[in-house]
Design a protein around this motif. Sequence first.
Motif, PDB file in Angstrom:
ATOM      1  N   ALA A 321       0.998  -0.950   0.091  1.00 54.95           N
ATOM      2  CA  ALA A 321       0.033   0.040  -0.051  1.00 54.95           C
ATOM      3  C   ALA A 321       0.980   1.229   0.032  1.00 54.95           C
ATOM      4  O   ALA A 321       0.534   2.284  -0.676  1.00 54.95           O
ATOM      5  N   ARG A 322       2.115   1.283   0.749  1.00 53.48           N
ATOM      6  CA  ARG A 322       2.833   2.500   0.847  1.00 53.48           C
ATOM      7  C   ARG A 322       3.449   2.728  -0.645  1.00 53.48           C
ATOM      8  O   ARG A 322       3.682   3.740  -1.194  1.00 53.48           O
ATOM      9  N   THR A 323       3.947   1.666  -1.277  1.00 48.02           N
ATOM     10  CA  THR A 323       4.578   1.523  -2.692  1.00 48.02           C
ATOM     11  C   THR A 323       3.668   2.028  -3.617  1.00 48.02           C
ATOM     12  O   THR A 323       3.931   2.946  -4.410  1.00 48.02           O
ATOM     13  N   ALA A 324       2.174   2.082  -3.266  1.00 48.12           N
ATOM     14  CA  ALA A 324       1.158   2.194  -4.399  1.00 48.12           C
ATOM     15  C   ALA A 324       0.810   3.664  -4.183  1.00 48.12           C
ATOM     16  O   ALA A 324       0.385   4.347  -4.908  1.00 48.12           O
ATOM     17  N   GLY A 325       1.162   4.260  -2.864  1.00 47.22           N
ATOM     18  CA  GLY A 325       1.099   5.628  -2.596  1.00 47.22           C
ATOM     19  C   GLY A 325      -0.271   6.205  -2.031  1.00 47.22           C
ATOM     20  O   GLY A 325      -0.657   7.224  -2.462  1.00 47.22           O
ATOM     21  N   PHE A 326      -0.912   5.200  -1.421  1.00 52.03           N
ATOM     22  CA  PHE A 326      -2.345   5.789  -0.912  1.00 52.03           C
ATOM     23  C   PHE A 326      -2.081   6.991   0.065  1.00 52.03           C
ATOM     24  O   PHE A 326      -1.174   6.808   1.092  1.00 52.03           O
ATOM     25  N   ALA A 327      -2.886   7.985   0.185  1.00 52.07           N
ATOM     26  CA  ALA A 327      -2.688   9.299   0.786  1.00 52.07           C
ATOM     27  C   ALA A 327      -2.980   8.707   2.444  1.00 52.07           C
ATOM     28  O   ALA A 327      -2.314   9.446   3.336  1.00 52.07           O
ATOM     29  N   THR A 328      -3.887   7.822   2.505  1.00 52.61           N
ATOM     30  CA  THR A 328      -4.060   7.810   3.955  1.00 52.61           C
ATOM     31  C   THR A 328      -4.508   6.215   4.252  1.00 52.61           C
ATOM     32  O   THR A 328      -5.199   5.364   3.528  1.00 52.61           O
ATOM     33  N   ILE A 329      -3.730   5.578   5.130  1.00 55.49           N
ATOM     34  CA  ILE A 329      -3.953   4.117   5.590  1.00 55.49           C
ATOM     35  C   ILE A 329      -4.422   4.161   6.922  1.00 55.49           C
ATOM     36  O   ILE A 329      -3.908   4.632   7.917  1.00 55.49           O
ATOM     37  N   ASN A 330      -5.655   3.330   7.164  1.00 54.75           N
ATOM     38  CA  ASN A 330      -5.956   3.194   8.481  1.00 54.75           C
ATOM     39  C   ASN A 330      -5.792   1.808   8.728  1.00 54.75           C
ATOM     40  O   ASN A 330      -5.447   0.852   8.317  1.00 54.75           O
ATOM     41  N   MET A 331      -5.447   1.593  10.169  1.00 53.25           N
ATOM     42  CA  MET A 331      -5.362   0.112  10.714  1.00 53.25           C
ATOM     43  C   MET A 331      -6.401  -0.001  12.193  1.00 53.25           C
ATOM     44  O   MET A 331      -6.589   1.079  12.658  1.00 53.25           O
ATOM     45  N   ASP A 332      -7.183  -1.067  12.043  1.00 51.93           N
ATOM     46  CA  ASP A 332      -8.060  -1.342  13.001  1.00 51.93           C
ATOM     47  C   ASP A 332      -7.366  -2.260  14.321  1.00 51.93           C
ATOM     48  O   ASP A 332      -6.695  -3.175  13.616  1.00 51.93           O
ATOM     49  N   VAL A 333      -7.491  -1.908  15.407  1.00 51.48           N
ATOM     50  CA  VAL A 333      -7.019  -2.565  16.612  1.00 51.48           C
ATOM     51  C   VAL A 333      -8.085  -2.835  17.361  1.00 51.48           C
ATOM     52  O   VAL A 333      -8.977  -1.869  17.690  1.00 51.48           O
ATOM     53  N   THR A 353       3.281   1.078  15.535  1.00 53.24           N
ATOM     54  CA  THR A 353       3.923   2.397  15.265  1.00 53.24           C
ATOM     55  C   THR A 353       4.964   2.372  14.204  1.00 53.24           C
ATOM     56  O   THR A 353       5.142   3.288  13.525  1.00 53.24           O
ATOM     57  N   VAL A 354       5.575   1.150  13.897  1.00 54.36           N
ATOM     58  CA  VAL A 354       6.554   1.055  13.039  1.00 54.36           C
ATOM     59  C   VAL A 354       6.062   1.263  11.693  1.00 54.36           C
ATOM     60  O   VAL A 354       6.821   1.932  10.821  1.00 54.36           O
ATOM     61  N   LEU A 355       4.818   0.818  11.669  1.00 57.40           N
ATOM     62  CA  LEU A 355       4.050   0.692  10.231  1.00 57.40           C
ATOM     63  C   LEU A 355       3.631   2.147   9.860  1.00 57.40           C
ATOM     64  O   LEU A 355       3.234   2.513   8.906  1.00 57.40           O
ATOM     65  N   ARG A 356       3.472   3.088  11.024  1.00 55.82           N
ATOM     66  CA  ARG A 356       3.019   4.280  10.874  1.00 55.82           C
ATOM     67  C   ARG A 356       1.831   4.746  10.234  1.00 55.82           C
ATOM     68  O   ARG A 356       1.757   5.342   8.881  1.00 55.82           O
ATOM     69  N   PRO A 357       0.487   4.056  10.284  1.00 59.44           N
ATOM     70  CA  PRO A 357      -0.705   4.488   9.620  1.00 59.44           C
ATOM     71  C   PRO A 357      -1.066   5.789   9.879  1.00 59.44           C
ATOM     72  O   PRO A 357      -0.626   6.254  11.063  1.00 59.44           O
ATOM     73  N   GLU A 358      -1.744   6.541   9.098  1.00 57.63           N
ATOM     74  CA  GLU A 358      -2.190   7.826   9.158  1.00 57.63           C
ATOM     75  C   GLU A 358      -3.529   7.889  10.049  1.00 57.63           C
ATOM     76  O   GLU A 358      -3.868   8.634  10.904  1.00 57.63           O
ATOM     77  N   ASN A 359      -4.281   6.649  10.074  1.00 63.80           N
ATOM     78  CA  ASN A 359      -5.344   6.518  10.976  1.00 63.80           C
ATOM     79  C   ASN A 359      -5.182   5.195  11.783  1.00 63.80           C
ATOM     80  O   ASN A 359      -4.876   4.088  11.239  1.00 63.80           O
ATOM     81  N   LEU A 360      -5.739   5.346  13.134  1.00 68.17           N
ATOM     82  CA  LEU A 360      -5.997   4.222  13.963  1.00 68.17           C
ATOM     83  C   LEU A 360      -7.283   4.219  14.479  1.00 68.17           C
ATOM     84  O   LEU A 360      -7.805   5.098  15.163  1.00 68.17           O
ATOM     85  N   ASN A 421     -15.167   2.991  21.170  1.00 67.36           N
ATOM     86  CA  ASN A 421     -14.242   2.897  20.067  1.00 67.36           C
ATOM     87  C   ASN A 421     -13.914   4.136  19.670  1.00 67.36           C
ATOM     88  O   ASN A 421     -14.699   5.149  19.349  1.00 67.36           O
ATOM     89  N   ILE A 422     -12.811   4.310  19.372  1.00 66.97           N
ATOM     90  CA  ILE A 422     -12.234   5.831  18.954  1.00 66.97           C
ATOM     91  C   ILE A 422     -11.403   5.811  17.649  1.00 66.97           C
ATOM     92  O   ILE A 422     -10.462   4.835  17.571  1.00 66.97           O
ATOM     93  N   GLY A 423     -11.747   6.624  16.941  1.00 68.19           N
ATOM     94  CA  GLY A 423     -10.908   6.827  15.644  1.00 68.19           C
ATOM     95  C   GLY A 423      -9.796   7.899  16.147  1.00 68.19           C
ATOM     96  O   GLY A 423     -10.116   9.016  16.515  1.00 68.19           O
ATOM     97  N   TYR A 424      -8.605   7.528  15.797  1.00 69.61           N
ATOM     98  CA  TYR A 424      -7.537   8.379  15.771  1.00 69.61           C
ATOM     99  C   TYR A 424      -6.943   8.974  14.430  1.00 69.61           C
ATOM    100  O   TYR A 424      -7.052   7.911  13.569  1.00 69.61           O
ATOM    101  N   THR A 425      -6.402  10.176  14.247  1.00 75.06           N
ATOM    102  CA  THR A 425      -6.104  10.540  12.860  1.00 75.06           C
ATOM    103  C   THR A 425      -4.519  11.420  12.963  1.00 75.06           C
ATOM    104  O   THR A 425      -4.526  12.112  14.117  1.00 75.06           O
ATOM    105  N   LEU A 426      -3.636  11.221  12.200  1.00 72.23           N
ATOM    106  CA  LEU A 426      -2.976  12.292  11.927  1.00 72.23           C
ATOM    107  C   LEU A 426      -3.555  13.649  11.567  1.00 72.23           C
ATOM    108  O   LEU A 426      -4.233  13.379  10.597  1.00 72.23           O
ATOM    109  N   PRO A 427      -3.319  14.956  12.022  1.00 65.64           N
ATOM    110  CA  PRO A 427      -4.058  16.088  11.571  1.00 65.64           C
ATOM    111  C   PRO A 427      -4.104  16.056   9.800  1.00 65.64           C
ATOM    112  O   PRO A 427      -3.065  15.687   9.177  1.00 65.64           O
ATOM    113  N   GLY A 428      -5.345  16.184   9.308  1.00 60.65           N
ATOM    114  CA  GLY A 428      -5.330  16.532   7.871  1.00 60.65           C
ATOM    115  C   GLY A 428      -5.470  15.172   7.147  1.00 60.65           C
ATOM    116  O   GLY A 428      -5.742  14.900   6.241  1.00 60.65           O
ATOM    117  N   HIS A 429      -5.745  14.100   8.038  1.00 51.95           N
ATOM    118  CA  HIS A 429      -5.996  12.725   7.340  1.00 51.95           C
ATOM    119  C   HIS A 429      -7.470  12.098   7.931  1.00 51.95           C
ATOM    120  O   HIS A 429      -7.699  10.808   7.686  1.00 51.95           O
TER     121      HIS A 429
END
Length: 496
Positions: A321-333, A353-360, A421-429
């Motif tokens: 997904a990173r190689t393909a260049g998606f602007a925002t990647i979410n991960m569910d936990v 944290t190592v994978l650095r998704p923009e949304n959690l 249940n909480i959605g977290y985001t990096l600002p702008g994502h």
Amino acid sequence: MIITVDAPDIYRPGIDDVVRVFYPGCTIKTGNPDIGADIKLNIMVDVQQPYLLARGQLKSEAGESGHLEQSQLKHGINERHEARRLARLVVFRLLEKFTHGQPSPWGIMTGIRPAKVVHRLLDEGFTASEVKAKLADEFAVTPDKAELVTGIALFQRHYLADEPSCSHKVGVYIGIPFCPSRCLYCSFPAYPRDKHRQWLAPFVDALLREIEATGRALRSNPLSVSLSCIYIGGGTPTCLEPAQLDAVLASANRHLRTADTTEFTVEGGRPETLTAEIIGICQAAGVDRLSINPQTMQNRTLQAVGRQHTVSDVVLAMERARTAGFATINMDVIAGLPGETVKDMRDTMEQITVLRPENLSLHTLAVKKASRLRWEVSKQPMPSATETAAMMEIARHRAQMQGMLPYYMYRQKNTLGNQENIGYTLPGHECLYNIMTIEESHTVLGLGAGAGSKYLRPDGVYINQFNPKEPWLYIKRLDEVIKKKETGLDEATKKV
Ligand code: SF4
């Protein structure tokens, strides 16, 4: 455990939910002093000018008893609404005293959307500090949760501005009701793909018809409705055959997407379905938000809950997904999975944290009626309420260390430790679709099997409508489904 509640019917809504916060699974009977019960509750609300006054009495089988009163100035309030709140608060405080504990950090906020209460209070002119104080005093919410939900509501304010065009801005959800297998805790319409393979092609054909008809209805709407976001979920949309997913995305682009559409999400519910080919199809179709859902980064848990993938599949999907260049990647936990410990959550969050998704998207495990877990929960090594709360705290801390902010939240029944249940985001994502649908601020059209449409009418009334969840019924009733959608959209955009 049998509990009787003696309260006028008009104040009754919500009281049972508060009782179940303290005694999950108890039997609640309408109060009759002659019924044998472990606990008897008697609640009255009346007016003693200038106050609305709620009085409660508790008597236990063992002979213990308690009394409590709560009052509220009557001036300028919605009397029925406040009377119900006071009745619930009296029940909560009585049981809190009786049990010597507070089993839910959310107090009497047993509903799905606590942020709605905060929005209402902010609309009424209360400051953020006043709102937090009110949540603590009037809803028995703990200070940390009051801080959380107030912060989220403030974050959302500019998305939910009460502009006249609000009713003309809509979102679309497309539900694909198939998954590679069914997770232990799943309550969604998610049919094991291989077992129901014969329904895949006819389902996709029907869905393409519904997408086309919805596009027609949107374009012909006299109020020029603007489609802000498209969200394809399920189920696992990426478990369709590549040509089928390609057809769905192409149809959404052709019939739904407009220049106003700023967000296009595809949920890869299972990382192993995110092959290079599927990722390429999503990228070529202009999908800009991809959800890769590990739920946990512990292989033994993944296996135990019936997910047919490993941690390596998650890492590989993320690399692609990173190689393909998606602007925002979410991960569910999910916090609270069977057999998991606080140490597991710490490790999972370190790996995320190592994978650095923009949304959690951080969920608390809920034991739902339609899940296998409901029948097996007594045999499963479930984390305690305290452990689950600690897991949520670890995830929150990690998300904040990554610069993420909480931006939407909702609660469900039967969650471990009454967490949220909480959605977290990096600002702008931040995901607009999540805000629109959780806060019920706009009309969201649901297409596909099991999808729910939420129509926000200009008079503020919210109407829910669901498509059949079984693919075969969805196919059979497609004409009716399309007709209802056209009517619902007309109603939602009608002038009042
Ligand atoms: S991936 Fe999601 S939708 Fe599919 S079975 Fe698991 S919980 Fe249900």
